[in-house]
Scaffold this motif. Structure first.
Motif, PDB file in Angstrom:
ATOM      1  N   VAL A   1       1.491  15.943   0.321  1.00  0.00           N
ATOM      2  CA  VAL A   1       0.785  15.906   1.596  1.00  0.00           C
ATOM      3  C   VAL A   1       1.677  15.198   2.610  1.00  0.00           C
ATOM      4  CG1 VAL A   1      -1.448  15.862   0.433  1.00  0.00           C
ATOM      5  CG2 VAL A   1      -0.387  13.714   1.147  1.00  0.00           C
ATOM      6  N   ASP A   2       1.383  15.408   3.866  1.00  0.00           N
ATOM      7  CA  ASP A   2       2.148  14.729   4.914  1.00  0.00           C
ATOM      8  C   ASP A   2       1.587  13.346   5.210  1.00  0.00           C
ATOM      9  OD1 ASP A   2       4.070  16.895   5.759  1.00  0.00           O
ATOM     10  OD2 ASP A   2       2.168  17.941   6.073  1.00  0.00           O
ATOM     11  N   ILE A   3       0.262  13.205   5.080  1.00  0.00           N
ATOM     12  CA  ILE A   3      -0.413  11.955   5.439  1.00  0.00           C
ATOM     13  C   ILE A   3      -1.493  11.666   4.411  1.00  0.00           C
ATOM     14  CG2 ILE A   3      -1.883  10.814   7.153  1.00  0.00           C
ATOM     15  CD1 ILE A   3      -0.586  12.708   9.251  1.00  0.00           C
TER      16      ILE A   3
ATOM     17  N   LEU B   1       0.813  -1.205   0.000  1.00  0.00           N
ATOM     18  CA  LEU B   1       0.000   0.000   0.000  1.00  0.00           C
ATOM     19  C   LEU B   1       0.851   1.262   0.000  1.00  0.00           C
ATOM     20  CD1 LEU B   1      -2.771  -1.066   2.528  1.00  0.00           C
ATOM     21  CD2 LEU B   1      -3.084  -0.645   0.085  1.00  0.00           C
ATOM     22  N   ALA B   2       1.962   1.232   0.735  1.00  0.00           N
ATOM     23  CA  ALA B   2       2.866   2.377   0.725  1.00  0.00           C
ATOM     24  C   ALA B   2       3.387   2.621  -0.682  1.00  0.00           C
ATOM     25  CB  ALA B   2       4.020   2.153   1.703  1.00  0.00           C
TER      26      ALA B   2
ATOM     27  N   VAL C   1      -0.802   6.353   5.418  1.00  0.00           N
ATOM     28  CA  VAL C   1       0.487   6.293   4.734  1.00  0.00           C
ATOM     29  C   VAL C   1       1.220   7.613   4.898  1.00  0.00           C
ATOM     30  CG1 VAL C   1       1.619   6.032   2.485  1.00  0.00           C
ATOM     31  CG2 VAL C   1      -0.334   4.587   3.072  1.00  0.00           C
ATOM     32  N   THR C   2       2.524   7.531   5.134  1.00  0.00           N
ATOM     33  CA  THR C   2       3.378   8.717   5.276  1.00  0.00           C
ATOM     34  C   THR C   2       4.706   8.473   4.570  1.00  0.00           C
ATOM     35  OG1 THR C   2       4.347   7.885   7.331  1.00  0.00           O
ATOM     36  CG2 THR C   2       2.414   9.288   7.550  1.00  0.00           C
ATOM     37  N   ARG C   3       5.462   9.554   4.435  1.00  0.00           N
ATOM     38  CA  ARG C   3       6.847   9.446   3.976  1.00  0.00           C
ATOM     39  C   ARG C   3       7.841   9.810   5.070  1.00  0.00           C
ATOM     40  NH1 ARG C   3       7.952  11.816  -2.128  1.00  0.00           N
ATOM     41  NH2 ARG C   3       7.149  10.004  -3.295  1.00  0.00           N
ATOM     42  N   ASN C   4       7.382  10.572   6.038  1.00  0.00           N
ATOM     43  CA  ASN C   4       8.255  11.089   7.099  1.00  0.00           C
ATOM     44  C   ASN C   4       8.390  10.055   8.217  1.00  0.00           C
ATOM     45  OD1 ASN C   4       8.973  12.425   9.615  1.00  0.00           O
ATOM     46  ND2 ASN C   4       8.758  14.346   8.504  1.00  0.00           N
ATOM     47  N   PRO C   5       9.603   9.534   8.482  1.00  0.00           N
ATOM     48  CA  PRO C   5       9.775   8.491   9.502  1.00  0.00           C
ATOM     49  C   PRO C   5       9.336   8.920  10.899  1.00  0.00           C
ATOM     50  CG  PRO C   5      11.717   8.628   8.089  1.00  0.00           C
ATOM     51  CD  PRO C   5      10.866   9.810   7.763  1.00  0.00           C
TER      52      PRO C   5
END
Length: 401
Positions: free
Chosen positions: A204-206, A68-69, A227-231
């Motif tokens: 977007v952040d989320i 999904l990510a 889903v995010t990109r920022n750890p």
């Protein structure tokens, strides 16, 4: 071991490794075994490098999260029991008493219920902004604003906002953005790369997603994802996820994993049929307005074109119609009752077409200027033949004639 039951419970057999098949294996567990106390103390679940307890994931849920990510263009994913649970997780993780959240006036109704109910009770304020006016969004951002919800297209009325400009505004003001990406499904556009090639990434952040819809595709699974990109942002969400004991069943995960490879084919099929019906619906005098982002007269059509690549872009399987104001709510209900292939039911994204009449005036702070007077009916187009669905709407219109 002399007792056969004990032997059954502690049987030494382990299947050999290396088994591969089209579908991921289904690993269901609450308890996860550790070989030693040292392993029990050292294993880490937060980065998916190991397994510690079923609530924190098994190979099955890890597989779906990773896929999904990738689908949505993100890096990290969390699974939750529904799309609404995804919205709630974001709010609980990022907001505290004294903060404010901004929500588009055409947002998914239950998200509004969260901000008007639980969040208000926790001392978190909210404001609704005009989804078609980025300047209205910017004007409402204050030092207390910690989160801005975005939705493309808007719930029920399907306006398509200037998502790029809204994200840029929030980036300049250093406010986190969360997109309800259920309509786009990770296919219509990349929420984490809205302007490919831009010097300053527009993202977007989320992304919150109701997997209940297109990823499941069967109308029989409830699930959501974040889903995010920022750890660091992902970890914040994940810790709330852990502390509230939020989990999903692996049989449901298996069902989504099984459907996921066909999501592109199904999404396009829904899209093609929906556009055909929306274009035809414009010719019916009872419908004074037809709402679908790919229609030139639909609010935000240009924004949809710019974001998805023009007429060849995708636009999901929903369209709404505004019945002429001369028809009463009872007549509108009778029209919906007369439909045979379109079933009365909430949700969308499954094989069976659905219809719901809405009392829009109860869902907005004010009647939107871009909508004509009337009663709104939303259609979710399934996988039936478009000609059959058109004939179904046509025969139901006879109730109004």
């Amino acid at each position: 071991m002399t007792d056969r039951i004990t032997h059954l419970i502690h049987h030494p057999y382990q299947p050999p490794g290396g088994f591969e098949a089209p579908q991921a294996g289904v690993f269901k567990a609450s308890t996860v075994f550790f070989p030693t106390v040292a392993a029990m103390r050292s294993r880490e679940w937060k980065d998916k490098s190991a397994y510690t307890y079923g609530l924190h994931g098994t190979p099955t849920s890890y597989a779906l999260e990773e896929r999904l990510a990738t689908l949505e263009g993100g890096a990290e994913c969390l699974l939750v029991p529904s799309g609404l649970a995804a919205l709630g997780l974001v709010a609980m993780s990022l907001l505290k008493s004294g903060d404010e959240v901004l929500v588009p006036d055409n947002a998914y109704g239950p998200n509004k219920s969260i901000v008007e109910g639980e969040l208000k009770g926790w001392g978190i304020t909210h404001q609704y902004y005009d989804p078609m006016d980025p300047q209205d969004l910017e004007a409402q951002i204050s030092s207390r604003t910690k989160l801005v919800w975005l939705e493309a297209a808007g719930s029920v009325t399907l306006e398509f906002p200037n998502l790029v400009e809204m994200v840029r505004i929030c980036q300049r003001r250093k406010v986190l953005t969360a997109l309800d990406n259920t309509w786009g499904a990770g296919l219509a556009f990349n929420a984490f790369d809205l302007v490919p090639g831009a010097q300053v990434p527009v993202a977007v952040d989320i992304s919150a997603h109701a997997l209940t819809k297109y990823p499941s595709g069967g109308g029989d699974v409830l699930m959501g994802s974040v889903v995010t990109r920022n750890p660091s942002l992902h970890l914040k969400l994940k810790l709330t996820h852990m502390r509230f004991g939020i989990g999903v069943g692996m049989n449901d995960v298996e069902a989504v994993l099984r459907s996921l490879p066909t999501i592109g084919l199904r999404y396009r099929a829904h899209d093609v049929a929906t556009r055909a019906l929306a274009v035809w619906a414009q010719t019916q005098p009872e419908f004074v307005q037809v709402l679908h982002p790919a229609l030139p007269k639909s609010p935000g059509h240009g924004h949809w074109m710019a974001l998805t690549g023009g007429e060849e872009g995708t636009a999901a399987g929903l369209f709404s119609v505004m019945l002429d104001a001369r028809f009463t709510q009872a007549q509108t209900d009778a029209f919906c009752d007369a439909l045979k292939l379109f079933k009365l039911g909430y949700s969308w994204g499954g094989p069976i077409s659905l219809v719901v009449p809405y009392e829009l005036e109860t869902m907005r702070t004010a009647w939107p200027a871009h909508l004509l007077p009337g009663t709104l009916v939303r259609f979710s187009v399934g996988l039936e033949d478009a000609a059959d669905l058109q004939a179904d709407i046509a025969q139901a219109l006879e109730v109004l004639r």
